[in-house]
Design a protein around this motif. Structure first.
Motif, short mmCIF file in Angstrom:
data_model
loop_
_atom_site.label_atom_id
_atom_site.label_comp_id
_atom_site.label_asym_id
_atom_site.label_seq_id
_atom_site.Cartn_x
_atom_site.Cartn_y
_atom_site.Cartn_z
N PHE A 158 2.69 22.61 6.52
CA PHE A 158 2.89 22.45 7.66
C PHE A 158 4.40 21.88 8.45
O PHE A 158 4.83 22.45 9.42
N SER A 159 4.93 21.14 7.47
CA SER A 159 5.34 19.85 8.60
C SER A 159 5.85 19.44 7.24
O SER A 159 6.18 19.64 6.03
N ASP A 160 6.94 18.76 6.54
CA ASP A 160 7.67 17.50 6.06
C ASP A 160 7.64 16.53 6.10
O ASP A 160 8.33 15.81 6.83
N GLY A 161 7.44 15.76 4.44
CA GLY A 161 7.01 14.18 4.99
C GLY A 161 8.26 13.79 5.57
O GLY A 161 8.74 12.63 5.61
N HIS A 162 9.54 14.13 4.79
CA HIS A 162 10.97 13.34 4.81
C HIS A 162 11.04 13.27 6.46
O HIS A 162 12.56 12.51 6.73
N LEU A 163 10.60 14.25 7.50
CA LEU A 163 11.22 13.89 8.46
C LEU A 163 10.42 12.70 9.23
O LEU A 163 11.10 12.79 9.87
N TYR A 164 9.81 12.33 7.97
CA TYR A 164 9.05 10.94 8.97
C TYR A 164 8.70 9.56 8.43
O TYR A 164 8.22 8.54 8.19
N VAL A 165 10.29 10.13 7.35
CA VAL A 165 10.75 8.70 6.70
C VAL A 165 11.20 7.32 8.12
O VAL A 165 10.99 6.53 7.74
N PRO A 166 11.57 7.83 8.79
CA PRO A 166 12.03 6.87 9.75
C PRO A 166 11.34 5.91 10.53
O PRO A 166 10.91 5.05 10.70
N ALA A 167 9.91 6.64 11.10
CA ALA A 167 8.83 6.54 11.41
C ALA A 167 8.21 5.24 10.14
O ALA A 167 7.69 3.87 10.91
N ALA A 168 8.41 5.84 9.20
CA ALA A 168 7.32 5.04 7.99
C ALA A 168 8.29 3.52 7.60
O ALA A 168 7.81 2.40 7.78
N ILE A 169 9.44 3.46 7.80
CA ILE A 169 10.41 2.47 8.02
C ILE A 169 10.34 1.59 8.84
O ILE A 169 10.06 0.50 8.36
N GLU A 170 9.97 2.54 9.67
CA GLU A 170 9.80 1.46 11.24
C GLU A 170 9.00 0.40 11.30
O GLU A 170 8.05 -0.38 11.45
N ALA B 193 1.02 -1.38 -0.74
CA ALA B 193 0.17 -0.13 0.02
C ALA B 193 0.85 1.25 -0.07
O ALA B 193 1.63 1.63 0.85
N VAL B 194 0.57 2.43 -0.91
CA VAL B 194 0.89 3.97 -1.46
C VAL B 194 0.42 4.79 0.33
O VAL B 194 -0.98 5.27 0.35
N ASP B 195 1.07 5.14 1.04
CA ASP B 195 0.82 5.84 1.78
C ASP B 195 2.02 8.04 1.72
O ASP B 195 3.15 7.26 1.60
N THR B 196 1.04 8.89 2.09
CA THR B 196 1.83 10.43 2.43
C THR B 196 1.83 10.16 4.25
O THR B 196 2.60 11.30 4.27
N ASP B 197 1.35 9.24 4.83
CA ASP B 197 1.38 9.17 6.06
C ASP B 197 1.73 8.35 6.97
O ASP B 197 1.39 7.02 6.31
N SER B 198 2.91 8.34 7.68
CA SER B 198 3.80 7.71 8.19
C SER B 198 2.94 6.87 8.94
O SER B 198 3.51 5.81 9.19
N ARG B 199 2.29 6.76 9.56
CA ARG B 199 0.50 6.73 11.44
C ARG B 199 0.30 5.49 9.93
O ARG B 199 -0.51 4.99 10.19
N GLU B 200 0.24 5.41 8.86
CA GLU B 200 -0.50 4.11 7.96
C GLU B 200 -0.17 3.36 7.11
O GLU B 200 -0.49 2.55 6.43
N ILE B 201 1.39 3.60 7.12
CA ILE B 201 2.17 2.40 6.30
C ILE B 201 2.25 2.01 6.87
O ILE B 201 1.86 1.05 8.55
N VAL B 202 1.82 0.16 6.40
CA VAL B 202 1.84 -1.48 6.83
C VAL B 202 2.91 -1.47 6.18
O VAL B 202 3.71 -1.31 5.42
N PRO B 203 3.55 -3.07 7.15
CA PRO B 203 4.50 -3.63 6.68
C PRO B 203 3.67 -3.93 4.83
O PRO B 203 2.87 -4.40 3.85
N GLY B 204 5.24 -3.64 4.07
CA GLY B 204 5.71 -3.74 2.30
C GLY B 204 4.76 -2.92 1.93
O GLY B 204 5.39 -2.42 0.42
N GLY B 205 4.71 -1.95 2.57
CA GLY B 205 3.58 -0.23 1.78
C GLY B 205 5.23 0.26 1.33
O GLY B 205 6.58 0.45 1.42
N ILE B 206 4.56 1.54 0.58
CA ILE B 206 5.55 2.71 -0.07
C ILE B 206 5.02 3.98 0.19
O ILE B 206 3.97 4.07 0.72
N PHE B 207 6.04 4.85 0.76
CA PHE B 207 6.26 5.86 1.49
C PHE B 207 6.08 6.95 0.90
O PHE B 207 7.39 6.64 0.07
N VAL B 208 5.31 7.93 0.54
CA VAL B 208 5.99 9.04 -0.26
C VAL B 208 6.27 10.70 0.54
O VAL B 208 5.08 9.99 1.00
N ALA B 209 7.34 10.98 0.96
CA ALA B 209 8.02 12.10 1.98
C ALA B 209 7.04 13.11 0.45
O ALA B 209 7.89 13.41 -0.08
#
Length: 475
Positions: free
Chosen positions: A58-70, A37-53
């Motif tokens: 008000f914020s920058d998705g690049h800051l949440y890349v570590p959380a998405a990977i976790e 699954a693809v998402d721009t919200d790191s809180r919605e990422i599930v195992p195997g997903g793709i995170f778009v920063a």
């Protein structure tokens, strides 16, 4: 999402694949397949997903890349190279553009399989309700993808499209816009077989720069349709009706007008919904007991029925599905009946002059012995130069509708309160409060058995939470 190789994805979105030492050590290569699954919200990422920063206001998705990977992301799409990542990254110039390019290609590949039908829905009001009704009808006939909530912009719409799988039979795409050209972009991503335009009103008129710009933008839904497609248009809205001249597609009309192909007649409004007769161009007709409160939602039901008819859904199945729906959506004409005889109607997710008037008319139609009608109203946002005039018009209309008590909340809606006060025939009919907490304190003590309370405002005014609070208090 469809399974694609990392190299495929990089090529589709015009990005540079950076595997990283850690990923290479784990055997990841350009030919590694990902399809989560693809998402721009790191809180919605599930195992195997793709995170778009995605950089935001008000914020920058690049800051949440570590959380998405976790959380299990196996690929991140970024606008700059990030150091020390444990998963591959694809670097692009514009992550929102990349998201749209990926969605366009996924839709194209699934279309080539020959099963998928796409429905696109736009309009100043009613998109989410109509989307939910169409989904309810179609999901009984095969795998159906539709957006959650109001995922209808340049980010939400492609995220929905990327949920498609090889066996998906229907995609229902809600298409909104804040400026000209955005609906065109979404239409070219999804390539609808059926394009629906519900109405053209003053919602977001401040952003567009007036009703004519709004009309131009909504017309984008039908201008790219092919001759083999169908434009489902509201014959009761003259602006929408004029779109028939702008499309190559065949036109299927819906509305209350006798000329409509899909028509409602014999409407009877009650505190629990609307009963009407649904007629199709085949000559068939059936009574529908529609449980979504408000006659204005009958138009959304007609649009959904027209889509279903176009996709060859039998009338009995259409009616059964429509009658199964009891609310438009959370915070949209949501009826919260109370044990103390107090009914709360929470319709404070969005508000435009058209939807505000429709909600108030519904409240005015609710009558009976011992019933007192109460309107709790907040600002209609995004009206720009039309704001003062429209709040004034609504304030005067409330009094003319005979609604007994008015609570106005927030400085942005003060003009509504002043207009109601000037129009009223007695003092105290309308009360103004700076905050929802102040309004709640008075409402809690004043509401009595038999009251029907409509809570209505734009999302930004936050009155939906006041509606929930009242529902909990009197449930």
């Amino acid at each position: 999402m469809l399974d694609l190789t990392l190299d495929d994805i990089a090529r589709i979105i015009g990005g540079t694949l950076v595997l990283g030492d850690h990923a290479v050590e784990l055997g990841v290569s350009e030919s590694t397949i990902v399809g989560g699954a693809v998402d721009t919200d790191s809180r919605e990422i599930v195992p195997g997903g793709i995170f778009v920063a995605k950089p935001g206001e008000f914020s920058d998705g690049h800051l949440y890349v570590p959380a998405a990977i976790e959380s299990g992301a196996e690929l991140v799409i970024v606008e700059r190279v990030l150091d020390d990542l444990t998963v591959p990254q694809i670097v692009v110039a514009d992550s929102v553009q990349a998201l749209g390019d990926l969605a366009t290609e996924v839709v194209r590949r699934i279309r080539e399989l020959g099963l998928l039908k796409v429905v696109g829905i736009t309009g100043s009001n009613g998109k989410t309700t109509t989307k939910n009704l169409v989904r309810t009808i179609l999901e009984r006939r095969g795998p159906t993808i539709a957006p959650r909530d109001s995922f209808n912009n340049e980010v939400g719409a492609p995220l929905t499209m990327l949920k498609l799988e090889a066996d998906t039979k229907y995609l229902v795409a809600e298409m909104g816009a804040s400026k000209p050209g955005e609906i065109t972009r979404l239409v070219r991503m999804a390539r609808p077989d059926v394009g629906v335009v519900l109405m053209v009103g003053l919602a977001h008129a401040g952003e567009f720069g007036g009703i004519e710009k709004t009309l131009q933008t909504k017309t984008e839904m039908v201008t790219d349709l092919l001759p083999t497609d169908v434009a489902v248009l509201n014959i009761d809205d003259y602006r929408v009706a004029g779109m028939a001249e702008k499309t190559r597609a065949s036109v299927l009309w819906f509305g209350l007008d006798a000329r409509a192909d899909v028509r409602a007649s014999a409407l009877q409004s009650t505190p629990t919904g609307t009963t009407f007769t649904l007629s199709l161009p085949t000559g068939q007709s059936r009574q529908v007991n529609f449980g979504v409160l408000g006659e204005h939602h009958v138009m959304n039901a007609l649009a959904a029925a027209a889509v279903a008819h176009t996709l060859e859904v039998p009338l009995d199945d259409i009616v059964e599905a429509l009658e199964s729906v009891t609310r438009a959506e959370h915070w949209r004409m949501e009826v919260l009946p109370g044990t103390q005889g107090i009914t709360i109607i929470n319709d404070a997710y969005n508000a435009s002059p058209d939807s505000m008037l429709a909600g108030l008319k519904t409240l005015a139609q609710i009558s009976g012995e011992g019933i007192r009608r109460v309107a709790v109203l907040g600002e209609m946002s995004e009206l720009g130069e039309f704001s003062l005039e429209e709040h004034d018009r609504i304030g005067r209309t409330i009094v003319r509708l005979g609604i007994e008590r008015i609570f106005v909340v927030g400085e942005g809606a003060r003009a509504l309160h002043l207009a109601a006060t000037h129009e009223g025939s007695w003092d105290g009919e309308s009360a103004f409060f700076d905050t929802a907490d102040e309004a709640y304190a008075v409402l809690e003590g004043e509401l009595r058995s038999g009251d029907v309370v409509l809570v209505k405002s734009s999302n930004s005014a936050g009155l939906r939470f006041l509606g929930d609070r009242l529902g909990e208090r009197f449930a």
